[in-house]
Motif scaffolding. Structure first.
Motif, mmCIF file in Angstrom:
data_model
loop_
_atom_site.group_PDB
_atom_site.id
_atom_site.type_symbol
_atom_site.label_atom_id
_atom_site.label_comp_id
_atom_site.label_asym_id
_atom_site.label_seq_id
_atom_site.Cartn_x
_atom_site.Cartn_y
_atom_site.Cartn_z
ATOM 1 N N PHE A 101 41.822 42.849 38.471
ATOM 2 C CA PHE A 101 41.277 41.413 38.188
ATOM 3 C C PHE A 101 41.864 40.573 37.034
ATOM 4 C CE2 PHE A 101 36.800 40.256 40.063
ATOM 5 C CZ PHE A 101 37.018 40.906 41.008
ATOM 6 N N PRO A 102 42.379 41.397 35.901
ATOM 7 C CA PRO A 102 43.061 40.747 34.965
ATOM 8 C C PRO A 102 44.448 40.177 35.448
ATOM 9 C CG PRO A 102 42.328 42.809 34.057
ATOM 10 C CD PRO A 102 41.759 42.798 35.534
ATOM 11 N N TYR A 103 45.174 41.046 36.408
ATOM 12 C CA TYR A 103 46.350 40.542 36.914
ATOM 13 C C TYR A 103 46.280 39.286 37.540
ATOM 14 C CZ TYR A 103 50.350 40.593 40.344
ATOM 15 O OH TYR A 103 51.505 40.234 41.071
ATOM 16 N N LEU A 104 45.301 39.250 38.461
ATOM 17 C CA LEU A 104 45.199 38.186 39.344
ATOM 18 C C LEU A 104 44.751 37.095 38.572
ATOM 19 C CD1 LEU A 104 43.321 39.942 42.310
ATOM 20 C CD2 LEU A 104 45.609 39.025 42.282
ATOM 21 N N ALA A 105 43.896 37.047 37.528
ATOM 22 C CA ALA A 105 43.360 35.885 36.729
ATOM 23 C C ALA A 105 44.509 35.259 36.093
ATOM 24 C CB ALA A 105 42.405 36.605 35.481
ATOM 25 N N ILE A 141 39.878 31.816 40.924
ATOM 26 C CA ILE A 141 38.788 32.620 41.300
ATOM 27 C C ILE A 141 38.605 33.801 40.665
ATOM 28 C CG2 ILE A 141 38.315 34.305 43.349
ATOM 29 C CD1 ILE A 141 39.625 32.027 45.123
ATOM 30 N N PHE A 142 39.835 34.716 40.090
ATOM 31 C CA PHE A 142 39.401 35.835 39.220
ATOM 32 C C PHE A 142 39.143 35.730 37.825
ATOM 33 C CE2 PHE A 142 41.024 37.008 43.496
ATOM 34 C CZ PHE A 142 40.311 38.191 43.958
ATOM 35 N N SER A 143 39.495 34.713 37.575
ATOM 36 C CA SER A 143 38.919 34.230 36.328
ATOM 37 C C SER A 143 37.438 33.832 36.136
ATOM 38 C CB SER A 143 39.684 32.962 35.638
ATOM 39 O OG SER A 143 41.029 33.116 35.765
ATOM 40 N N GLU A 144 36.795 33.608 37.267
ATOM 41 C CA GLU A 144 35.522 33.178 37.366
ATOM 42 C C GLU A 144 34.466 34.407 37.607
ATOM 43 O OE1 GLU A 144 35.025 30.637 35.786
ATOM 44 O OE2 GLU A 144 36.868 29.451 35.739
ATOM 45 N N LEU A 145 35.033 35.114 38.924
ATOM 46 C CA LEU A 145 34.008 36.208 39.252
ATOM 47 C C LEU A 145 34.525 37.528 38.533
ATOM 48 C CD1 LEU A 145 34.346 35.988 42.989
ATOM 49 C CD2 LEU A 145 32.303 35.230 41.626
ATOM 50 N N LYS A 146 33.363 38.288 38.478
ATOM 51 C CA LYS A 146 33.531 39.656 37.974
ATOM 52 C C LYS A 146 33.128 40.600 38.958
ATOM 53 C CE LYS A 146 34.624 38.853 33.591
ATOM 54 N NZ LYS A 146 35.359 37.523 34.043
ATOM 55 N N ASN A 147 33.972 41.702 39.081
ATOM 56 C CA ASN A 147 33.168 42.749 40.072
ATOM 57 C C ASN A 147 32.059 43.247 39.693
ATOM 58 O OD1 ASN A 147 33.245 44.914 41.992
ATOM 59 N ND2 ASN A 147 34.097 46.396 40.605
ATOM 60 N N LYS A 148 30.976 43.281 40.486
ATOM 61 C CA LYS A 148 29.707 43.751 40.155
ATOM 62 C C LYS A 148 29.425 44.999 40.902
ATOM 63 C CE LYS A 148 27.325 39.570 38.719
ATOM 64 N NZ LYS A 148 25.996 38.907 38.641
ATOM 65 N N ILE A 149 30.273 45.409 41.631
ATOM 66 C CA ILE A 149 29.949 46.579 42.325
ATOM 67 C C ILE A 149 30.366 47.785 41.531
ATOM 68 C CG2 ILE A 149 30.496 47.901 44.551
ATOM 69 C CD1 ILE A 149 31.838 45.125 45.539
ATOM 70 N N GLN A 150 29.225 48.466 41.159
ATOM 71 C CA GLN A 150 29.428 49.675 40.132
ATOM 72 C C GLN A 150 29.668 50.945 40.816
ATOM 73 O OE1 GLN A 150 25.867 49.855 37.723
ATOM 74 N NE2 GLN A 150 26.262 47.730 36.849
ATOM 75 N N SER A 151 29.477 51.251 42.275
ATOM 76 C CA SER A 151 29.681 52.595 42.779
ATOM 77 C C SER A 151 31.308 52.346 43.330
ATOM 78 C CB SER A 151 28.696 52.880 43.598
ATOM 79 O OG SER A 151 29.318 53.947 44.552
ATOM 80 N N GLY A 152 32.050 53.382 43.060
ATOM 81 C CA GLY A 152 33.618 53.218 43.587
ATOM 82 C C GLY A 152 33.442 53.862 44.969
ATOM 83 N N TYR A 153 32.594 54.463 45.514
ATOM 84 C CA TYR A 153 32.184 54.941 47.010
ATOM 85 C C TYR A 153 31.597 53.898 47.719
ATOM 86 C CZ TYR A 153 32.871 59.470 44.400
ATOM 87 O OH TYR A 153 33.404 60.300 43.447
ATOM 88 N N ASN A 154 30.672 52.984 47.214
ATOM 89 C CA ASN A 154 30.229 51.687 47.936
ATOM 90 C C ASN A 154 31.485 50.972 48.155
ATOM 91 O OD1 ASN A 154 27.756 52.880 48.181
ATOM 92 N ND2 ASN A 154 26.877 51.646 46.160
ATOM 93 N N LEU A 155 32.108 50.629 46.973
ATOM 94 C CA LEU A 155 33.405 49.857 47.058
ATOM 95 C C LEU A 155 34.400 50.162 48.007
ATOM 96 C CD1 LEU A 155 34.877 47.346 46.224
ATOM 97 C CD2 LEU A 155 35.582 48.528 44.076
ATOM 98 N N ARG A 156 34.498 51.678 48.161
ATOM 99 C CA ARG A 156 35.334 52.103 49.153
ATOM 100 C C ARG A 156 35.052 51.767 50.599
ATOM 101 N NH1 ARG A 156 39.570 52.290 50.651
ATOM 102 N NH2 ARG A 156 40.387 52.961 48.502
ATOM 103 N N GLU A 157 33.759 52.076 50.573
ATOM 104 C CA GLU A 157 33.246 51.612 52.179
ATOM 105 C C GLU A 157 33.351 50.257 52.327
ATOM 106 O OE1 GLU A 157 30.087 53.519 53.973
ATOM 107 O OE2 GLU A 157 29.648 54.620 52.163
#
Length: 485
Positions: free
Chosen positions: A100-104, A123-139
């Motif tokens: 996110f910092p790279y894209l922002a 987009i990546f300045s305004e949004l934050k990743n809210k997905i806390q589980s890396g396993y959910n994010l992987r899926e």
């Protein structure tokens, strides 16, 4: 697996995750993942095109931040390489701390705002990743990887599903509804306004960019498909402004899915602009919009307008009138009180509209048009440059109660679009001459003079006399039957 099932699976994972709380979060999180998936396909397409021409393509993203490296590294068989792929805490830390910092940062390094690099940064300045589980994010990443973006058919289906998600936000609380105007209403507005190739189309309250997306579809279907037209449609036709972070990101993604690579959408408070500073170069041929109802703007924002009012929609109306070119056409959805309020600002706004524009049509919408909002709305159709002489009103009556199970559909508006060309008098439509309008109030309330009058209620004595007469007839018939027996 169908596109629809893939979206549902992603939603199920977001529902399980402790970081995403509502439908608003679901679409925000789906949007950034979809955007990076789309960007990967776009870059790959451009690299392939360059290779065919014997040229080398310079990728926007550094190698380690490309989809196939961090999101879906694959082995020789084309399957996810579990030895390399990040998951769990490692994945979340990479996304939050590096990706996110790279894209922002692209927001600061892009050459100008109308580039895809700048959109990435925004987009990546305004949004934050809210997905806390890396396993959910992987899926979620694995599901997103299955979505194809290559063909126009794929994009059309994806855009349709994305629109459905935007519509569902209306059920996710008060904020969601403002992003969604029923698409049948938008399509009818566009048919009446009929934007042409070479004209500019603007929405200063863009939200999810529904008006701009539908206008793009309308113009694309009707234009001659050549390189110049496609370039004009992509780069120099559609313009918008949006204040809210999430709506801005959703709007950008919606336009991308509809086929516009680097949308001309600016992230700004439209009402923060002083209308006295709007020059001819800032004006548009066509304006289509549904400004937010019921907002209250601060005194310093009101200073940007000649008619001072805290009502957001009324300030937007001034902005739209000022932003139209001479001869420009507009269709604006607004709450019906703009036609009848008696405060000074409302009267002044109606006077301004009638004197500077030809307000030729008012479409009166039924209650329940906007799901979850108990607001009665009208759509104003006007052309800038000549004063109004006559207004044609059309009172839409779909013949049913509107709601979630009976939403507005395209058939409901067919008659309006057809009759608008000739503006006849019918049971649902009528004309009002401006010469007959009260110049003290400029009241333009919807008052249908052609509704069939209901029969007046009869006097009690008349009803009782009729009942006695019927009783007498019944007794005579019964007596005749007995005699026959």
């Amino acid at each position: 697996m169908s596109f629809e099932q893939t979206f549902k699976n992603i939603d199920d994972l977001l529902y399980k995750d402790s970081g995403a709380d509502s439908e608003l979060d679901y679409i925000g999180q789906t949007s950034w993942v979809l955007f990076l998936r789309y960007l990967d396909e776009l870059e790959q397409d451009k690299a392939d095109e360059a290779a065919l021409e014997g040229k080398e393509y310079t990728f926007i993203l550094k190698e380690e931040y490309r989809w196939n490296n961090w999101a879906m590294p694959k082995d020789a068989d084309g399957k996810l390489d579990h030895h390399v792929a990040l998951t769990g805490k490692d994945l979340v830390q990479f996304v939050d701390g590096e990706l996110f910092p790279y894209l922002a940062e692209f927001k600061n390094t892009a050459e100008h705002p109308q580039t895809i690099e700048y959109k990435i940064g925004e987009i990546f300045s305004e949004l934050k990743n809210k997905i806390q589980s890396g396993y959910n994010l992987r899926e979620i990443l694995e599901y997103a990887d299955e979505l194809p973006f290559r063909t126009s058919k794929d994009k059309h289906e994806l855009s349709h599903l994305y629109e459905t998600k935007i519509k569902n936000m209306g059920n996710a609380g008060r904020n969601g509804g403002q992003y969604y105007t029923p698409r049948p209403l938008i399509r009818a507005m566009i048919q009446v306004i009929n934007p042409q190739m070479g004209e500019t189309v603007y929405d200063g309250a863009a939200g999810s960019c529904g008006f701009l997306c539908e206008a793009y579809e309308y113009m694309y279907e009707r234009m001659e498909k050549n390189t110049d037209n496609l370039k004009t449609l992509q780069e120099a036709t559609f313009y918008g402004k949006e204040k809210k972070n999430l709506a801005y990101v959703i709007g950008i993604m919606n336009m991308i899915l509809h086929g516009i690579e680097a949308p001309n959408i600016i992230h700004t408070n439209t009402l923060g602009e002083n209308i006295r500073d709007i020059q001819e170069k800032d004006r548009y041929n066509v304006i289509l919009a549904n400004p937010p109802f019921g907002g209250k703007e601060r005194k310093e924002v009101q200073q940007n307008f000649d008619i001072k009012t805290g009502e957001t929609a009324f300030l937007f109306m001034q902005h739209f009138i000022k932003s139209l070119k001479a001869g420009g056409r507009a269709a604006i959805v607004i709450k019906n009180t703009v036609l009848s309020n008696t405060d000074n600002a409302s009267v002044s706004l109606r006077k301004l509209l009638l004197e500077s524009c030809n307000l030729h049509t008012i479409l009166d919408m039924p209650s329940g048009t906007f799901l979850g909002a108990g607001v009665k709305t009208v759509t104003l159709f006007f052309t800038k440059g000549k004063p109004t002489k006559n207004i044609w009103y059309y009172q839409l009556d779909p013949g049913r109660n509107m709601g979630k199970t009976n939403p507005l559909n395209d058939k409901d508006l067919v008659e309006f679009v057809k009759l608008q060309e000739t503006q006849p008098e019918t049971e649902q439509s009528w004309n009002v001459k401006i010469a007959e309008v009260d110049t003290e109030t400029f009241d333009l309330s919807v008052k249908n003079p052609n509704t069939p009058e209901e029969a007046p209620l009869r006097e009690t004595e008349v009803i009782l006399a009729e009942m006695e007469e019927l009783d007498a007839e019944t007794n005579t018939i019964l007596k005749s039957i007995k005699e026959l027996i």
